[in-house]
Design a protein around this motif. Structure first.
Motif, PDB file in Angstrom:
ATOM      1  N   VAL A 178     -10.784  -2.864   0.432  1.00 21.21           N
ATOM      2  CA  VAL A 178     -10.513  -1.457   0.730  1.00 21.21           C
ATOM      3  C   VAL A 178      -9.476  -1.339   1.844  1.00 21.21           C
ATOM      4  N   SER A 179      -9.608  -2.178   2.853  1.00 21.46           N
ATOM      5  CA  SER A 179      -8.676  -2.151   3.976  1.00 21.46           C
ATOM      6  C   SER A 179      -7.259  -2.494   3.537  1.00 21.46           C
ATOM      7  N   LEU A 211      -5.968  -2.166   0.512  1.00 24.56           N
ATOM      8  CA  LEU A 211      -5.430  -1.086  -0.313  1.00 24.56           C
ATOM      9  C   LEU A 211      -5.008   0.106   0.534  1.00 24.56           C
ATOM     10  N   TYR A 212      -5.828   0.453   1.523  1.00 21.51           N
ATOM     11  CA  TYR A 212      -5.507   1.603   2.370  1.00 21.51           C
ATOM     12  C   TYR A 212      -4.263   1.329   3.215  1.00 21.51           C
ATOM     13  N   SER A 213      -4.233   0.164   3.856  1.00 18.21           N
ATOM     14  CA  SER A 213      -3.090  -0.137   4.728  1.00 18.21           C
ATOM     15  C   SER A 213      -1.815  -0.349   3.931  1.00 18.21           C
ATOM     16  N   THR A 270       5.608   2.523  -0.043  1.00 19.12           N
ATOM     17  CA  THR A 270       5.032   2.934  -1.316  1.00 19.12           C
ATOM     18  C   THR A 270       6.004   3.816  -2.086  1.00 19.12           C
ATOM     19  N   TYR A 330     -14.868  -4.970   1.950  1.00 10.27           N
ATOM     20  CA  TYR A 330     -14.250  -4.291   3.090  1.00 10.27           C
ATOM     21  C   TYR A 330     -12.774  -4.672   3.211  1.00 10.27           C
ATOM     22  N   ILE A 358      -1.068   0.972   0.831  1.00  7.46           N
ATOM     23  CA  ILE A 358      -0.631   2.131   0.047  1.00  7.46           C
ATOM     24  C   ILE A 358      -0.530   3.390   0.903  1.00  7.46           C
ATOM     25  N   VAL A 359      -1.646   3.763   1.533  1.00  3.57           N
ATOM     26  CA  VAL A 359      -1.670   4.978   2.352  1.00  3.57           C
ATOM     27  C   VAL A 359      -1.006   4.748   3.699  1.00  3.57           C
ATOM     28  N   GLY A 360      -1.248   3.582   4.281  1.00  2.00           N
ATOM     29  CA  GLY A 360      -0.723   3.297   5.619  1.00  2.00           C
ATOM     30  C   GLY A 360       0.760   3.033   5.667  1.00  2.00           C
ATOM     31  N   GLN A 411       0.714  -0.566  -6.824  1.00  2.00           N
ATOM     32  CA  GLN A 411       1.549   0.598  -6.520  1.00  2.00           C
ATOM     33  C   GLN A 411       2.468   0.946  -7.685  1.00  2.00           C
TER      34      GLN A 411
END
Length: 366
Positions: free
Chosen positions: A103-104, A106-108, A117, A100, A110-112, A243
């Protein structure tokens, strides 16, 4: 008897003046633990860095000088980026200690943070260009010449650091950069006299020199730019490399299509691959990550010595493997480069410690 350690203890003194005029002294001790790695870690770091620096260039040069089916260097660059991504994803998972959290993160990261990025697209483009230029250079220069001239990245990194990060260099460092320039110029003059190697492969020395020159220029700019990004962010270096790898893979695929697209469609992506090719790919992918880990437990002096040893290893191996002939001009230039690397890596003189502050006096008013 207790064993000596590296823990530092600082003592702060407070003098309290009570209403009756008496003075009471209170000493507060603060202990900070600074564990340094043992000497064996430094020696292992020295050997690891030297072998990595020398082996990559030697294996890459050897793989590009073999007769028979030759692999596409552009596909090797793409595979190197993919291996780097997988490795860094695994390291982020170890760092987060849970799926968890992985995933958190990576999301925060890269995407967040789309702006952060996006900033990494610039160094990713340059690093991918640099990796492709290395293949061009080692295909047209012998390993020893490339290893020496490639140290020009120290000069370009220093200049970009002064311009972009406003770093100040000591007089010794400026002098070492001058020695580096003279040494590399001597090796370049020597390199223009050799056209063929013992395998009979025709080498375009001018193209090789241009490629290594642009590779050093791109290495210096990308390294300083990446350092500037890292200083302004709290993200881990492994996440940043994920990234970079994502951008690098996409950019590498575009370059692969533009340069070797029709041939890859005809022969296949892994055309010409063998054990030696995969060794080159793994060394190129893990080389930068290995250096980042090793330098964490070492220092800049150690890195300079490792680079010098790598140059010596490359020269000796080139004599044995590629029938390379050492000349007086090449030896003199190499000696100047090694001296410049060691001088540049020397630490700046330590500034004198500040004068101790007077004890704090608190007066209790009652």
């Amino acid at each position: 008897m207790s064993k000596a350690n590296n823990n530092k203890i600082s003592t702060s003194t407070t003098i309290v003046v009570t209403p009756n005029g008496s003075k009471e002294r209170s000493d507060t001790k603060t202990q900070s633990t600074s564990q340094r790695p043992g000497s064996w870690v430094k020696y292992v770091s020295l050997v690891t860095l030297a072998i990595q620096n020398a082996s990559l260039i030697l294996i890459m040069s050897y793989s590009r000088s073999q007769p028979g089916t030759m692999y596409f260097s552009t596909t090797a660059v793409v595979m190197s980026e993919i291996i780097k991504i997988v490795t860094c994803l695994f390291l982020v998972l170890i760092q987060e200690q849970s799926l968890y959290g992985w995933v958190s993160a990576l999301y925060s990261g890269i995407v967040g943070q789309p702006v952060e990025t996006l900033k990494l697209a610039v160094p990713a483009l340059i690093y991918t260009l640099q990796n492709n230029l290395q293949f061009v250079a080692v295909s047209n220069l012998n390993a020893a010449t490339f290893q020496v001239i490639y140290q020009m990245k120290i000069l370009t990194t220093a200049l970009f650091s002064v311009c972009m990060l406003y770093k100040r260099l000591s007089m010794t460092q400026w002098f070492s950069l001058f020695l580096l320039f003279v040494g590399i110029a001597a090796v370049q003059l020597e390199a223009t006299g050799a056209k063929n190697d013992n395998s009979g492969q025709e080498r375009n020395v001018a193209l090789g020199l241009i490629a290594v020159g642009f590779s050093c220029l791109s290495s210096g700019f990308a390294g300083v730019y990446f350092e500037k990004i890292l200083k302004g962010s709290n993200a881990s270096i492994w996440l940043r490399n994920v990234q970079l790898g994502l951008y690098g893979s996409v950019i590498g695929l575009i370059g692969m299509y533009l340069k070797d697209g029709p041939d890859i469609v005809e022969h296949g992506f892994f055309y010409g691959y063998n054990t030696l090719t995969w060794t080159v790919i793994v060394f190129q992918a893990l080389g930068g990550l290995l250096v980042a880990v090793v330098v964490k437990y070492a220092d800049n002096i150690l890195k300079g010595f490792a680079t010098s040893i790598a140059i010596i290893i490359s020269c000796c191996a080139s004599v044995l493997l590629f029938d390379f002939q050492l000349t007086l001009l090449f030896s003199a230039g190499t000696t100047l480069v090694i001296t410049a690397v060691i001088l540049y890596s020397r630490p700046k003189p330590a500034s004198p410690p500040p004068a101790p502050s007077p004890p704090t006096i608190h007066i209790d008013k009652k």
